[in-house]
Structures are given as structure tokens and as C-alpha cells.
Design a protein around this motif. Structure first.
Motif, PDB file in Angstrom:
ATOM      1  N   ALA A  22      19.786  -9.803  -1.807  1.00  0.00           N
ATOM      2  CA  ALA A  22      20.838  -9.085  -1.088  1.00  0.00           C
ATOM      3  C   ALA A  22      20.229  -7.927  -0.313  1.00  0.00           C
ATOM      4  O   ALA A  22      20.597  -7.640   0.819  1.00  0.00           O
ATOM      5  N   THR A  23      19.264  -7.235  -0.934  1.00  0.00           N
ATOM      6  CA  THR A  23      18.557  -6.119  -0.307  1.00  0.00           C
ATOM      7  C   THR A  23      17.059  -6.390  -0.390  1.00  0.00           C
ATOM      8  O   THR A  23      16.490  -6.432  -1.478  1.00  0.00           O
ATOM      9  N   ALA A  24      16.440  -6.601   0.776  1.00  0.00           N
ATOM     10  CA  ALA A  24      15.009  -6.917   0.829  1.00  0.00           C
ATOM     11  C   ALA A  24      14.300  -5.847   1.644  1.00  0.00           C
ATOM     12  O   ALA A  24      14.522  -5.717   2.847  1.00  0.00           O
ATOM     13  N   GLY A  25      13.448  -5.071   0.974  1.00  0.00           N
ATOM     14  CA  GLY A  25      12.707  -4.014   1.645  1.00  0.00           C
ATOM     15  C   GLY A  25      11.219  -4.199   1.468  1.00  0.00           C
ATOM     16  O   GLY A  25      10.754  -4.395   0.348  1.00  0.00           O
ATOM     17  N   ALA A  26      10.477  -4.130   2.536  1.00  0.00           N
ATOM     18  CA  ALA A  26       9.035  -4.336   2.443  1.00  0.00           C
ATOM     19  C   ALA A  26       8.376  -3.289   1.542  1.00  0.00           C
ATOM     20  O   ALA A  26       7.574  -3.617   0.678  1.00  0.00           O
ATOM     21  N   LEU A  27       8.742  -2.019   1.736  1.00  0.00           N
ATOM     22  CA  LEU A  27       8.136  -0.930   0.947  1.00  0.00           C
ATOM     23  C   LEU A  27       9.071  -0.405  -0.137  1.00  0.00           C
ATOM     24  O   LEU A  27       8.622  -0.086  -1.237  1.00  0.00           O
ATOM     25  N   THR A  28      10.346  -0.280   0.168  1.00  0.00           N
ATOM     26  CA  THR A  28      11.344   0.070  -0.851  1.00  0.00           C
ATOM     27  C   THR A  28      12.601  -0.739  -0.584  1.00  0.00           C
ATOM     28  O   THR A  28      12.952  -1.006   0.568  1.00  0.00           O
ATOM     29  N   ALA A  29      13.298  -1.120  -1.647  1.00  0.00           N
ATOM     30  CA  ALA A  29      14.529  -1.893  -1.485  1.00  0.00           C
ATOM     31  C   ALA A  29      15.757  -1.027  -1.744  1.00  0.00           C
ATOM     32  O   ALA A  29      16.523  -0.742  -0.846  1.00  0.00           O
ATOM     33  N   TYR A  30      15.926  -0.563  -2.966  1.00  0.00           N
ATOM     34  CA  TYR A  30      17.134   0.169  -3.336  1.00  0.00           C
ATOM     35  C   TYR A  30      16.742   1.504  -3.939  1.00  0.00           C
ATOM     36  O   TYR A  30      16.395   1.597  -5.116  1.00  0.00           O
ATOM     37  N   ALA A  31      16.756   2.544  -3.117  1.00  0.00           N
ATOM     38  CA  ALA A  31      16.400   3.892  -3.568  1.00  0.00           C
ATOM     39  C   ALA A  31      17.690   4.637  -3.884  1.00  0.00           C
ATOM     40  O   ALA A  31      18.396   5.087  -2.988  1.00  0.00           O
ATOM     41  N   TYR A  32      17.998   4.763  -5.156  1.00  0.00           N
ATOM     42  CA  TYR A  32      19.250   5.360  -5.605  1.00  0.00           C
ATOM     43  C   TYR A  32      19.054   6.856  -5.844  1.00  0.00           C
ATOM     44  O   TYR A  32      18.396   7.259  -6.788  1.00  0.00           O
ATOM     45  N   LYS A  33      19.616   7.672  -4.973  1.00  0.00           N
ATOM     46  CA  LYS A  33      19.518   9.130  -5.067  1.00  0.00           C
ATOM     47  C   LYS A  33      18.063   9.602  -5.179  1.00  0.00           C
ATOM     48  O   LYS A  33      17.762  10.557  -5.894  1.00  0.00           O
ATOM     49  N   ALA A  34      17.159   8.920  -4.511  1.00  0.00           N
ATOM     50  CA  ALA A  34      15.745   9.312  -4.571  1.00  0.00           C
ATOM     51  C   ALA A  34      15.574  10.689  -3.937  1.00  0.00           C
ATOM     52  O   ALA A  34      16.144  10.984  -2.894  1.00  0.00           O
ATOM     53  N   VAL A  35      14.795  11.536  -4.573  1.00  0.00           N
ATOM     54  CA  VAL A  35      14.571  12.893  -4.074  1.00  0.00           C
ATOM     55  C   VAL A  35      13.081  13.102  -3.803  1.00  0.00           C
ATOM     56  O   VAL A  35      12.228  12.489  -4.446  1.00  0.00           O
ATOM     57  N   ASN A  36      12.786  13.976  -2.860  1.00  0.00           N
ATOM     58  CA  ASN A  36      11.400  14.328  -2.537  1.00  0.00           C
ATOM     59  C   ASN A  36      10.520  13.097  -2.363  1.00  0.00           C
ATOM     60  O   ASN A  36       9.421  13.022  -2.889  1.00  0.00           O
ATOM     61  N   SER A  37      11.030  12.120  -1.648  1.00  0.00           N
ATOM     62  CA  SER A  37      10.324  10.861  -1.474  1.00  0.00           C
ATOM     63  C   SER A  37       9.865  10.701  -0.036  1.00  0.00           C
ATOM     64  O   SER A  37      10.462  11.240   0.889  1.00  0.00           O
ATOM     65  N   SER A  38       8.774   9.948   0.150  1.00  0.00           N
ATOM     66  CA  SER A  38       8.260   9.755   1.510  1.00  0.00           C
ATOM     67  C   SER A  38       7.472   8.458   1.623  1.00  0.00           C
ATOM     68  O   SER A  38       6.921   7.955   0.635  1.00  0.00           O
ATOM     69  N   ILE A  39       7.438   7.943   2.840  1.00  0.00           N
ATOM     70  CA  ILE A  39       6.619   6.795   3.209  1.00  0.00           C
ATOM     71  C   ILE A  39       5.848   7.219   4.448  1.00  0.00           C
ATOM     72  O   ILE A  39       6.448   7.588   5.464  1.00  0.00           O
TER      73      ILE A  39
END
Length: 194
Positions: free
Chosen positions: A150-167
Motif C-alpha cells: 500500500a505504501t512503498a518507499g525506496a528510503l522510508t515508507a511509513y514515518a509515524y511522527k518521526a522527529v529530527n529525521s533527515s535524508i
């Protein structure tokens, strides 16, 4: 320190146990399956070969730690959905890091991999715990990677309330088959990521 990872068994153990807040380095390319015995764009194994299945987020401790790939590649992540399991669109994730609490990963590639699951799939981070964080730097996904959910992400798929995150400094050549969402970072919800 650093803890060195030199084969698939060591990598599988570290990821299943959640990293324990430690620093890891790959010393060579990792093979989780025989990459010559699976068509990685269809998930079809050769006759007589049964690929070893990777872990879903329900089978791992959320990852907390740092992995430096040192320019190496993880090959052969394989997961075919279990028909008897009924997930909602956002329940359950499969990726190299199926569930993340606090991850830093750098200088790493994923290639020759097939992940098909109902909910969320990614070559790297399939899902995060609430208010978890990730930093993905100088990583890429190769062209022999197929991701379907349903959710396909190459680097991240489902980031739930992710904080201080980066790509940063990353790219993907993967085939993404997201029924609802797809992209480098497919679905971020109420997060403060950059």
C-alpha cells in the motif's frame, strides 16, 4: 567498538535484536540469499530454491543504533506477503530496518531485493515508532529492487511522527509499486523531518 558485520547472519542478528544503541560497520558486501537464484523484479525463485524470508516489524525489536556501510551493499532481502494475514493499509512494515526507534545509517546500498507486503515496504526504513528518528546519508537503492505494498518507499515508507529525521545525498533506481503512496519517502505523518 565499532562492532563489525561481515556476513548475513551477523546483520540479521543485529537488526532482529534492535541494535542496542551501538555503532556497527560493514566490512564487506552482505548476501542474505543467493542472488543468482531469484528474479528480483518478480520475486520468482529458481526451481528447488527457497529464499530465506526477511523480518517484518512484528518480529524485530525497533532498531536503535548506527550502521556505517563503508560503501558496501546489502543484497538479497526477500519477503513475499503471507496470504493468510490480513493487514490494514498501515499495519506492518518490511524493510532492511522494518521498525526504527533511532537510526543513523550511512554509506550503504541495498540491491537484488524483493519485498511484497500488504502495508508498508522500503529498502531501508519500513516504519518508525511514534516520535522515532532516522538519519539516512549517502545511501542508495539499486535497480534490481522491487517494492510492492500500500505504501512503498525506496528510503522510508511509513514515518509515524518521526522527529529530527533527515535524508541526505541519497538516490534510488528501485521499482516502486505503491497502491496508495510511493516515492523516496512515501508517507510521513505529523513529523518534523527534513
Amino acid at each position: 567498538d565499532p562492532f563489525e558485520i561481515s556476513n548475513g547472519s551477523e546483520l540479521a542478528y543485529v537488526i532482529k535484536e534492535g541494535g542496542e544503541g551501538k555503532y556497527y560497520e560493514l566490512t564487506k558486501d552482505i548476501y542474505l540469499n543467493d542472488v543468482s537464484k531469484v528474479d528480483w523484479l518478480t520475486g520468482t525463485p529458481d526451481a528447488g530454491y527457497t529464499p530465506i524470508s526477511w523480518y517484518g516489524d512484528w518480529a524485530v525489536t525497533p532498531f536503535n543504533g548506527t550502521i556505517n556501510g563503508n560503501g558496501h551493499t546489502v543484497n538479497g532481502i526477500y519477503y513475499e506477503k503471507e496470504p493468510q494475514k490480513q493487514y490494514t493499509d498501515y499495519y506492518g512494515g518490511v524493510g532492511l530496518f522494518s521498525k526504527v526507534e533511532n537510526l543513523t545509517v550511512k554509506n550503504l546500498a541495498v540491491d537484488n531485493s524483493y519485498i511484497h507486503q500488504e502495508a508498508s515496504v522500503s529498502a531501508f526504513v519500513a516504519s518508525t515508532v511514534a516520535e522515532g528518528s532516522f538519519k539516512i546519508d549517502s545511501c542508495y537503492v539499486g535497480e534490481k529492487v522491487y517494492l510492492k505494498a500500500a505504501t512503498a518507499g525506496a528510503l522510508t515508507a511509513y514515518a509515524y511522527k518521526a522527529v529530527n529525521s533527515s535524508i541526505t545525498n541519497c538516490y534510488s533506481l528501485a521499482t516502486l509499486d505503491g497502491v496508495n503512496y510511493s516515492g523516496l519517502s512515501a508517507f510521513n505523518w505529523f513529523n518534523s523531518s527534513t
